[in-house]
Design a protein around this motif. Structure first.
Motif, PDB file in Angstrom:
ATOM      1  N   ALA A  63      32.817  42.202  54.195  1.00 46.70           N
ATOM      2  CA  ALA A  63      33.479  41.472  53.114  1.00 46.70           C
ATOM      3  C   ALA A  63      32.884  40.083  52.938  1.00 46.70           C
ATOM      4  O   ALA A  63      32.645  39.629  51.813  1.00 46.70           O
ATOM      5  N   ALA A  64      32.645  39.400  54.037  1.00 46.69           N
ATOM      6  CA  ALA A  64      32.091  38.047  53.953  1.00 46.69           C
ATOM      7  C   ALA A  64      30.726  38.058  53.277  1.00 46.69           C
ATOM      8  O   ALA A  64      30.414  37.177  52.455  1.00 46.69           O
ATOM      9  N   GLN A  65      29.909  39.052  53.586  1.00 43.77           N
ATOM     10  CA  GLN A  65      28.598  39.149  52.942  1.00 43.77           C
ATOM     11  C   GLN A  65      28.747  39.468  51.460  1.00 43.77           C
ATOM     12  O   GLN A  65      28.073  38.863  50.606  1.00 43.77           O
ATOM     13  N   GLU A  66      29.628  40.401  51.121  1.00 41.10           N
ATOM     14  CA  GLU A  66      29.828  40.794  49.726  1.00 41.10           C
ATOM     15  C   GLU A  66      30.243  39.613  48.859  1.00 41.10           C
ATOM     16  O   GLU A  66      29.814  39.488  47.709  1.00 41.10           O
ATOM     17  N   PHE A  67      31.058  38.735  49.396  1.00 37.20           N
ATOM     18  CA  PHE A  67      31.606  37.629  48.605  1.00 37.20           C
ATOM     19  C   PHE A  67      30.709  36.399  48.588  1.00 37.20           C
ATOM     20  O   PHE A  67      31.017  35.421  47.921  1.00 37.20           O
ATOM     21  N   GLY A  68      29.612  36.436  49.319  1.00 35.88           N
ATOM     22  CA  GLY A  68      28.657  35.344  49.243  1.00 35.88           C
ATOM     23  C   GLY A  68      28.862  34.217  50.223  1.00 35.88           C
ATOM     24  O   GLY A  68      28.318  33.119  50.033  1.00 35.88           O
ATOM     25  N   TYR A  69      29.639  34.447  51.265  1.00 31.87           N
ATOM     26  CA  TYR A  69      29.738  33.436  52.322  1.00 31.87           C
ATOM     27  C   TYR A  69      28.413  33.367  53.083  1.00 31.87           C
ATOM     28  O   TYR A  69      27.670  34.342  53.148  1.00 31.87           O
ATOM     29  N   GLU A  70      28.162  32.227  53.677  1.00 29.10           N
ATOM     30  CA  GLU A  70      26.860  31.991  54.308  1.00 29.10           C
ATOM     31  C   GLU A  70      26.892  32.059  55.827  1.00 29.10           C
ATOM     32  O   GLU A  70      25.832  32.071  56.468  1.00 29.10           O
TER      33      GLU A  70
END
Length: 273
Positions: free
Chosen positions: A21-28
C-alpha cells in the motif's frame, strides 16, 4: 519534502500488504511499528528480520524509523523495569539489523502516586543505559513528546532538550509530533528553533487541543499549507511520517491514500511540489 508511511495505521493488515500500500500511494519510506503483526522485536530476533529486510528491498521503501510497541520506563518494580529495558535493547539490536537509523522513544504513564523527581531520574538513567546500547548498534534514539493524556514527563520541546542535556549522548536526539505541540499549546516552530540540527524526524499530523487524536491534514485545527511552508523554511531535510490512528482504522487504506493526496495537494498549492 520526503514523506514516509507509518505502518501502525494499518495494524490489522500483514506487513507485506502494508509495504504494498505504501508503495502504491507514493510514499518514499517506511516508519515501522514494532508490534504484531508487523515487527515485534522478539519476533524479528526469532527470524522475521530477514523477511522485513527483504520487503523493504522488494518494495524500494527504506525503513527510516522504528517505533517500538511502547512500554513504560517508569515501573518501580525492578523486575518489570528490567524486562522493559531488555525489550528496548532487543529493539535496538533489530533496528541495527534492519539498517534503520532511528528508534522513537516516548515516556508513557506508569503508576499513579509516584514522585515526579523519582520518575524523572529513572527516565534519565534508563535513556542513558539505552543510549550506550544504541551507540554500540549505530542507532540513534529520538525522543518524542506526548500529549498530557498519555504521560507527564515529556510534553514540550524543552523536556526533550533537558533529557538530552542530562544524558549527554550524541545518540539521543529529538523529533516533532505536530499533535503534541497542539495539545501543549506550544508553537511547533519552537522545535526547529531550539533543536536545530538535532531535530531528526517529524510526525506530520493534524489534531485538536482537547484530545490525542492523530488526524490527517484538514481534519484538525492546523492551517496545513502554512505548516508545510514552515517546515520548508527551516531547511528541514529529514522525513515526515504521516501518523494516523483510531479514527481511520476501519478504512486505513482509503484514509492513508487521502492523507498523502491532501499533503501533496497542499505542497503543490504553495509551490513546493
Amino acid at each position: 519534502m520526503k514523506l514516509s508511511f507509518f505502518s501502525a495505521s494499518m495494524e490489522r493488515y500483514p506487513i507485506e500488504r502494508v509495504f504494498q500500500a505504501a508503495q502504491e500511494f507514493g510514499y518514499e519510506a517506511m516508519e515501522l511499528w514494532g508490534g504484531r503483526p508487523h515487527a515485534y522485536a522478539p519476533d524479528l530476533a526469532d527470524g522475521d528480520v530477514k523477511k522485513v529486510k527483504q520487503l523493504s528491498k522488494d518494495y524500494r521503501l527504506p525503513i527510516i524509523s522504528f517505533e517500538p510497541d511502547m512500554v513504560t520506563l517508569s515501573w518501580k518494580d525492578p523486575r518489570w523495569h528490567k524486562e522493559n529495558m531488555d525489550y528496548y535493547k532487543v529493539c535496538l539490536d533489530m533496528i541495527s539489523e534492519l539498517e534503520c537509523p532511528y528508534m522513537v522513544l516516548a515516556a508513557l504513564h506508569a503508576e499513579f502516586g509516584n514522585n515526579y523527581k523519582d520518575d524523572w531520574n529513572q527516565l534519565i538513567d534508563s535513556v542513558g543505559i539505552l543510549a550506550q546500547h544504541a551507540e554500540k548498534r549505530g542507532v540513534t534514539i529520538l525522543l518524542e513528546t506526548i500529549a498530557q493524556f498519555e504521560g507527564y514527563l515529556m510534553h514540550r520541546c524543552d523536556d526533550i532538550i533537558r533529557v538530552m542535556d542530562e544524558v549527554k549522548s550524541p545518540y539521543v536526539k529529538g523529533m516533532l509530533d505536530m499533535l503534541t505541540a497542539i495539545t501543549a499549546n506550544e508553537p511547533s516552530s519552537e522545535y526547529f528553533e531550539k533543536l536545530g540540527k538535532d531535530l531528526k524526524h517529524i510526525h506530520l499530523v493534524d489534531g485538536k487541543k482537547d484530545n490525542e487524536a492523530h488526524l490527517i491534514a484538514g481534519d484538525g485545527e492546523l492551517p496545513f499549507e502554512e505548516v508545510l511552508a514552515m517546515i520548508h523554511s527551516y531547511g528541514y531535510d529529514g522525513y515526515c511520517s504521516l501518523e494516523h490512528f483510531d479514527e481511520y482504522r476501519g478504512e486505513p487504506i482509503l484514509f492513508n491514500h487521502q492523507a498523502i493526496r491532501r499533503v501533496r495537494a497542499a505542497l503543490q498549492n504553495i509551490g513546493l511540489e
